[in-house]
Scaffold this active site. Structure first.
Site, mmCIF file in Angstrom:
data_model
loop_
_atom_site.group_PDB
_atom_site.id
_atom_site.type_symbol
_atom_site.label_atom_id
_atom_site.label_comp_id
_atom_site.label_asym_id
_atom_site.label_seq_id
_atom_site.Cartn_x
_atom_site.Cartn_y
_atom_site.Cartn_z
ATOM 1 N N ARG A 250 -0.497 -1.949 -6.839
ATOM 2 C CA ARG A 250 0.028 -1.492 -5.648
ATOM 3 C C ARG A 250 1.104 0.262 -5.215
ATOM 4 O O ARG A 250 1.986 -0.683 -5.488
ATOM 5 C CB ARG A 250 1.188 -3.253 -5.094
ATOM 6 C CG ARG A 250 1.494 -3.044 -3.794
ATOM 7 C CD ARG A 250 1.323 -4.809 -3.770
ATOM 8 N NE ARG A 250 3.715 -3.875 -3.718
ATOM 9 C CZ ARG A 250 4.775 -3.959 -4.687
ATOM 10 N NH1 ARG A 250 4.455 -5.622 -5.215
ATOM 11 N NH2 ARG A 250 5.576 -4.407 -4.348
ATOM 12 N N HIS A 254 5.524 -3.921 -0.886
ATOM 13 C CA HIS A 254 4.683 -5.544 -0.508
ATOM 14 C C HIS A 254 3.666 -5.895 0.719
ATOM 15 O O HIS A 254 2.875 -6.301 0.560
ATOM 16 C CB HIS A 254 6.212 -6.553 -0.861
ATOM 17 C CG HIS A 254 5.041 -7.752 -1.023
ATOM 18 N ND1 HIS A 254 4.327 -8.705 -2.122
ATOM 19 C CD2 HIS A 254 5.444 -8.873 -0.196
ATOM 20 C CE1 HIS A 254 3.531 -10.094 -1.562
ATOM 21 N NE2 HIS A 254 4.720 -10.006 -0.630
ATOM 22 N N TYR A 263 13.230 -2.036 -6.180
ATOM 23 C CA TYR A 263 12.995 -2.079 -7.533
ATOM 24 C C TYR A 263 12.452 -1.300 -8.120
ATOM 25 O O TYR A 263 12.004 -1.686 -9.311
ATOM 26 C CB TYR A 263 12.741 -3.618 -7.351
ATOM 27 C CG TYR A 263 11.897 -3.759 -6.009
ATOM 28 C CD1 TYR A 263 10.154 -4.010 -6.778
ATOM 29 C CD2 TYR A 263 11.824 -4.192 -4.707
ATOM 30 C CE1 TYR A 263 8.722 -3.396 -5.959
ATOM 31 C CE2 TYR A 263 10.973 -4.391 -3.982
ATOM 32 C CZ TYR A 263 9.538 -3.588 -4.396
ATOM 33 O OH TYR A 263 8.078 -4.123 -3.670
#
Length: 353
Positions: A250, A254, A263
């Site tokens: 990815r 998100h 993160y």
């Protein structure tokens, strides 16, 4: 080592599995390239529309085009797909309408309605809830005596949910013609795979249910397509389900409400995404094999861009939403509390019951 990653074309576009050389045709490569460019244009436009306030919160799939297109093209026209909120690329490839897909991301109930004759389950936002549904649809097709199969899409985070295990167990017991297609993109929102499971792979989770587990390079569309097709054919023949783990990445956030820089090292993530880019891999493969046509490639991008712009116009010119939809589709027959809520709301806006 028991679950090696299956690959046909490497990141540089080189054929690394001679077994499939006769099937690696120019026509197939062009088909893959077209569909991946098409959904990438859709994805980029959706992010842009969200940033402009013209679309709701959106879940991008950049970097996962090979997993979605390759698997969807392996389906037959009467098969089922059970997507998550990130699998609109697969749904579009399978035949979902582009304007309706944009409507979904604008919160419209019409966006959950598939095109006529297409068995596309509404995108599942709760994690893993669609997996038992997919198993149930597959066993129903088996009992009806059809040759139709089912794909259930889900991410790595879904394997930590009870529905994942219940769905696989049910499908295994009844030898349901369903393929569980996991896109392991490295993160369940902000939680990396290594922090949410102790298993070395997702494919190995198949062992508990005595079904095959396969790992593929999820950015190699050739590997995804041929493996998906083979295991769907096996399912149709009555041999039961399988679990595919498509190892992908990815590249972005998100959703458009997420800040991945909190993160992970986002520049590093984008570099990984660029290196593994599934569209560039097909382009390199085509160039190495004399299949590449620059004018054709430009025409593919132009065609996809025009289709996207037309779909946006259709979405934005769609009739205004019906407020009754908030209440009328929760249950077949409205319960007393929903009926009261509807009456109160309509009174509030001065519409009357």
């Amino acid at each position: 080592m028991k679950f090696p990653i299956f690959q046909i074309v490497d990141e540089n576009g080189r054929l690394v599995n001679e077994r499939y050389s006769s099937q690696m045709t120019k026509e197939l490569a062009k088909q893959f390239y077209y569909h991946m460019v098409r959904i990438r244009q859709f994805d980029r436009k959706a992010v842009s529309l969200q940033r402009q306030g013209r679309l709701g919160t959106y879940a991008p799939f950049a970097g996962q085009e090979a997993s979605q297109v390759g698997s969807a093209l392996a389906l037959e026209k009467d098969d089922w797909i059970f997507p998550t909120y990130r699998d609109h690329g697969a749904a579009l490839t399978f035949g979902a309408g582009m304007a309706r897909t944009y409507l979904y991301w604008n919160g419209r109930v019409e966006g959950c309605v598939p095109e006529e004759g297409k068995k596309i389950f509404p995108p599942a936002v709760p994690i893993a809830t669609q997996i038992p549904h997919a198993a149930g649809a597959a066993i129903a097709e088996k009992w009806k005596g059809t040759s139709n199969a089912v794909i259930a899409y889900f991410g790595d985070g879904a394997t930590s949910e009870g529905d994942f295990h219940e769905g696989l167990n049910f499908a295994s017991v009844f030898k349901a013609p369903v393929l569980f297609f996991n896109q392991n993109n490295g993160f369940a929102i902000s939680v990396p795979v290594k922090k949410q499971m102790n298993s070395k792979t997702i494919a190995q989770k198949s062992v508990a249910y005595d079904i095959p587990g396969i790992r593929v390079d999820g950015n190699d569309i050739f590997a995804v397509y041929f493996q998906t097709k083979a295991w769907l054919d096996r399912a149709r023949s009555g041999e039961g389900p399988a679990l595919i783990e498509a190892v992908t990445w990815r590249a972005g956030a998100h959703t458009t409400a997420d800040d991945p820089g909190k993160y992970r090292d986002q520049p590093e993530s984008e570099a990984i995404g660029k290196r593994r880019d599934p569209i560039l891999r097909v382009e390199r493969f085509m160039k190495l094999n004399g299949f590449w046509d620059e004018d054709w490639a430009k025409s593919v991008t132009e065609e996809a861009t025009n289709e996207v712009e037309q779909a946006v116009k259709e979405m934005e010119n769609f009739p205004k939403p019906n407020v009754h939809d908030l209440f009328d589709h929760v249950f077949d027959q409205p319960t007393w509390n929903i009926a009261n809520q509807k009456a109160q709301y309509l009174q509030f806006i001065g519409e009357g019951v």
